[in-house]
Design a protein around this motif. Structure first.
Motif, short mmCIF file in Angstrom:
data_model
loop_
_atom_site.label_atom_id
_atom_site.label_comp_id
_atom_site.label_asym_id
_atom_site.label_seq_id
_atom_site.Cartn_x
_atom_site.Cartn_y
_atom_site.Cartn_z
N LYS A 169 24.03 52.23 67.05
CA LYS A 169 24.36 53.25 66.05
C LYS A 169 23.25 53.27 65.00
O LYS A 169 23.14 52.35 64.19
N ALA A 171 21.67 54.30 61.61
CA ALA A 171 22.25 54.66 60.33
C ALA A 171 21.33 55.54 59.50
O ALA A 171 21.80 56.34 58.69
N LYS A 189 24.34 60.85 59.17
CA LYS A 189 25.80 61.03 59.23
C LYS A 189 26.13 62.44 59.59
O LYS A 189 25.50 63.37 59.23
#
Length: 189
Positions: A169, A171, A189
């Motif tokens: 993942k 960020a 995001k």
């Protein structure tokens, strides 16, 4: 008759003076080099901090942010891609590719080269990934990520490719005009 005064020998004074000047010169040269070494060390530390994104300005998805002559806008990210380019000549991921679609606009007054090797992606715990230049060439039909010259006012859309272990993942991404600039850190995001 009076005796003439004894002549003092001058050579001890000349040698002594030269010795003092030599010592002072050596001290001055040492101080110059020691100070210069600190300047070099400070500059190297600053470059390292820049490259790691420690000095980066904070950006946001779908909002332009500037670093040097470039204005970056990260529009989307897609992970889980196992291959980019054509089936015959493309690049297969070691793990999986994360593709970060980024608009790069030259807001300066002279041509600037965009280079994907200056771009870094990070996980939440700070693991750093470099862009995969070969895969980037396959993912971008027009080669927008490999030393692409962008004239003032012009913009390209580049797909930055990061080869990461499966299920990683990402960020954030830190985008740089060059490896010497502070960069812009954009949360993914």
């Amino acid at each position: 008759m009076q005796e003439p005064p004894k002549k003092r020998k001058k050579w001890p004074w000349v040698v002594g003076s030269l010795a003092v000047l030599t010592v002072l010169g050596c001290v001055g040269v040492f101080a110059l080099f020691a100070g210069g070494a600190k300047v070099v060390a400070d500059a190297a530390g600053e470059m390292d901090a820049n490259q790691q994104g420690k000095n980066a300005a904070v950006g946001a998805m779908n909002k332009p942010a500037t670093d040097g002559k470039f204005e970056f806008t990260v529009t989307r990210m897609a992970c889980g891609v196992d291959h980019v380019g054509s089936e015959t000549f493309g690049t297969k991921a070691q793990g999986e590719f994360c593709l970060i679609i980024t608009k790069v606009k030259n807001v300066g007054k002279s041509v600037e080269s965009f280079d994907d090797s200056s771009q870094k992606a990070y996980t939440a715990d700070g693991v750093e990934y470099s862009a995969d230049g070969a895969a980037g060439m396959d993912a971008n039909d027009d080669g927008q990520t490999f030393l692409e010259d962008i004239n003032p006012g012009n913009q390209v859309t580049a797909t930055l490719v990061f080869d990461v272990p499966k299920h990683t993942k990402l960020a954030s991404v830190v985008l740089h005009e060059s490896s010497y600039t502070a960069g812009v850190k954009v949360p993914l995001k």
